[in-house]
Design a protein around this motif. Structure first.
Motif, PDB file in Angstrom:
ATOM      1  N   PRO A 191    -137.174 -43.833  23.121  1.00  0.00           N
ATOM      2  CA  PRO A 191    -138.100 -43.105  23.986  1.00  0.00           C
ATOM      3  C   PRO A 191    -138.699 -41.863  23.333  1.00  0.00           C
ATOM      4  N   SER A 205    -139.235 -55.553  35.512  1.00  0.00           N
ATOM      5  CA  SER A 205    -139.686 -54.349  34.816  1.00  0.00           C
ATOM      6  C   SER A 205    -140.887 -54.582  33.902  1.00  0.00           C
ATOM      7  N   ARG A 206    -141.202 -55.857  33.569  1.00  0.00           N
ATOM      8  CA  ARG A 206    -142.265 -56.102  32.596  1.00  0.00           C
ATOM      9  C   ARG A 206    -143.341 -57.082  33.035  1.00  0.00           C
ATOM     10  N   VAL A 212    -145.138 -45.799  32.368  1.00  0.00           N
ATOM     11  CA  VAL A 212    -143.851 -46.468  32.150  1.00  0.00           C
ATOM     12  C   VAL A 212    -143.092 -45.805  31.001  1.00  0.00           C
ATOM     13  N   ASN A 213    -143.788 -45.516  29.903  1.00  0.00           N
ATOM     14  CA  ASN A 213    -143.129 -44.877  28.754  1.00  0.00           C
ATOM     15  C   ASN A 213    -142.504 -43.540  29.141  1.00  0.00           C
ATOM     16  N   SER A 261    -141.651 -42.554  32.295  1.00  0.00           N
ATOM     17  CA  SER A 261    -140.631 -42.706  33.336  1.00  0.00           C
ATOM     18  C   SER A 261    -139.326 -43.272  32.798  1.00  0.00           C
ATOM     19  N   GLU A 262    -139.356 -43.923  31.648  1.00  0.00           N
ATOM     20  CA  GLU A 262    -138.140 -44.522  31.097  1.00  0.00           C
ATOM     21  C   GLU A 262    -137.292 -43.531  30.310  1.00  0.00           C
ATOM     22  N   LEU A 278    -133.713 -43.088  31.327  1.00  0.00           N
ATOM     23  CA  LEU A 278    -132.860 -44.257  31.101  1.00  0.00           C
ATOM     24  C   LEU A 278    -132.058 -44.165  29.810  1.00  0.00           C
ATOM     25  N   ARG A 317    -128.580 -46.069  30.033  1.00  0.00           N
ATOM     26  CA  ARG A 317    -128.324 -47.281  29.258  1.00  0.00           C
ATOM     27  C   ARG A 317    -127.104 -47.137  28.370  1.00  0.00           C
ATOM     28  N   CYS A 355    -129.597 -38.717  35.352  1.00  0.00           N
ATOM     29  CA  CYS A 355    -130.945 -39.288  35.468  1.00  0.00           C
ATOM     30  C   CYS A 355    -131.791 -38.491  36.453  1.00  0.00           C
ATOM     31  N   VAL A 410    -136.642 -45.324  38.892  1.00  0.00           N
ATOM     32  CA  VAL A 410    -135.582 -45.310  37.878  1.00  0.00           C
ATOM     33  C   VAL A 410    -134.294 -44.706  38.435  1.00  0.00           C
TER      34      VAL A 410
END
Length: 457
Positions: free
Chosen positions: A38, A247-248, A270-271, A273-274, A277, A281, A311, A348
């Protein structure tokens, strides 16, 4: 309540590879590895956005989205099945690797052909995007094989290797993108090649893996056979497909449903907001392997609460400052992505407890239930995408994602309660013990850094 769900007794258990330094160190290493993609995405995102524009960025996203989708569709859950088999029976790692590779090679050839055949519809009839999709599809097979290597390393708790894979893949991507950008050679074609090929270069991290395998033993019970791997993998695979679709699939079908412009905005959102994660993860990946070796309800619930807390904090910081830095980094034409990113950040955070619960289900030999939750959420998500995206574009896709995450998270927790008696409420809130764990983790981390600095002196 504590449940032990390890493999059979004897040498296979005694030789189980453990992460040096325990779970805290494993999570730290995994966190470092998860941090790089990220961060690189945040660094490379503005480069791609400002060099290609909204339409060009959307074209690259349209070309590479089917790559990720094809990889998810055709793994058949084999990398996770290999990781599960190796975590429980380390001495069968060679058998699991050989059988897992055989399955994914066959699947990879089919997936490459499928992307190539479907490119006309997925591109919305755009000839340039069709060419880019054909190029990206060539990375399907090597990426699938890389997944088997990652599954072996994860099962053996070689978290440093897994982390190095992510560092190499993301670092090399940025290292190639920057010169292309500075020399005005960054085009939709070169960007597609870099995004598709560079992840495969992460395989360099596993060059020494063959020398670190435990002693071999024959698989007399078929525990790592192709049948065993596909049996476990297929139960997990359905959920994996649904999870990736959840998600995709929005990025894959947004161009025919709306436009490349809307997809360009959505990809940036999306980039961003992740980013929360990264920590989640790391917790989820280590939780899966440790819970497969020895299941503990209290540890699982604590992992969910702590991951959700962190998060939430990260999401609040990002959301509170995004209005200022997102247009500055990506360009003013991407300012409409801000409210989309806000909504995705909420999604998320909501999904975090259920994702840990899903890892618990898979680790305890019930991946099918996690799959059921994801299938139901995926069907809802696709239906909402078809209804909302043509009218509301990227914002409609964000709402569809949020509602899908709510459903999958809730169902995973409900299944875990129904079968294993783990309270759904135990996944929420902040306990004093959580803060104690965080303080202890921070202390061990700073202590480790201090010791390393002293040794260097």
């Amino acid at each position: 309540m504590t449940r032990t769900t390890g493999g059979t007794g004897g040498p296979a258990v005694e030789d189980r590879t453990k992460a040096k330094g325990g779970t805290a160190r494993s999570m730290t290493i995994t966190l470092v590895g998860n941090l790089f993609p990220p961060v690189v995405a945040l660094a490379s995102g503005p480069i791609l956005a400002q060099s290609l524009g909204v339409d060009g960025r959307g074209a690259v996203a349209a070309a590479t989205a089917p790559l990720g989708l094809a990889i998810a569709l055709m793994t058949f859950g084999v990398p996770e099945a290999v990781s599960y088999a190796v975590a429980r029976h380390p001495r069968l790692v060679r058998v699991a690797a050989r059988n897992g590779a055989l399955i994914v090679v066959l699947a990879g050839l089919l997936a490459t052909g499928a992307v190539f055949a479907a490119r006309e519809w997925l591109s919305g009839g755009d000839l340039e995007i069709q060419k880019l999709m054909a190029v990206a599809s060539l990375a399907v097979l090597p990426t699938l094989l890389l997944g088997v290597l990652r599954g072996i390393a994860s099962g053996l708790q070689r978290w440093a290797m897994v982390a190095w894979e992510k560092v190499l893949a993301s670092g090399l991507r940025l290292a190639v993108l920057v010169p292309l950008w500075l020399t005005d050679h960054l085009t939709p074609f070169t960007a597609t090649v870099v995004l598709a090929v560079m992840p495969v270069m992460g395989a360099l991290a596993y060059l020494t893996l063959p020398r670190r395998l435990p002693p071999a033993e024959p698989d007399t019970e078929g525990l790592a056979s192709t049948r065993a791997l596909t049996g476990y993998g297929l139960r997990l695979w359905i959920g994996t497909i649904s999870g990736i679709l959840l998600s995709r699939v929005d990025q894959t079908i947004m161009t025919p449903l709306s436009s490349a412009y809307e997809l360009g905005l959505y990809v940036v959102a999306v980039n961003v907001s992740e980013l929360p994660l990264v920590i989640h993860r790391a917790v989820r990946d280590v939780t899966f392997v440790t819970d497969a070796s020895r299941s503990e309800d209290a540890r699982l619930a604590a992992a969910a609460r702590i991951s959700t807390l962190i998060c939430t904090v990260v999401a609040l910081v990002l959301g509170g400052t995004m209005l200022w830095w997102l247009p500055l980094l990506f360009g003013e034409e991407f300012a409409p992505a801000v409210p989309i990113a806000w909504l995705l950040l909420v999604a998320v955070v909501i999904s975090t407890p259920g994702s840990i619960a899903g890892a618990g289900l898979s680790a305890r030999g019930r991946p099918g239930l996690r799959s059921i939750a994801l299938v139901i959420a995926c069907v809802l998500n696709i239906g909402l995408l078809v209804v909302l995206v043509p009218t509301y574009g990227a914002m409609g896709a964000a709402w569809a994602t949020l509602l899908g995450y709510v459903v999958s998270s809730g169902l995973n927790q409900w299944f875990l309660k129904r079968l294993f008696g783990v309270s759904m409420l135990s996944f929420y809130g902040v306990r004093r013990t959580d803060l104690t764990i965080l303080r202890g983790y921070a202390g061990s981390l700073t202590g480790g850094v201090t010791r390393r600095l002293r040794r260097r002196r």
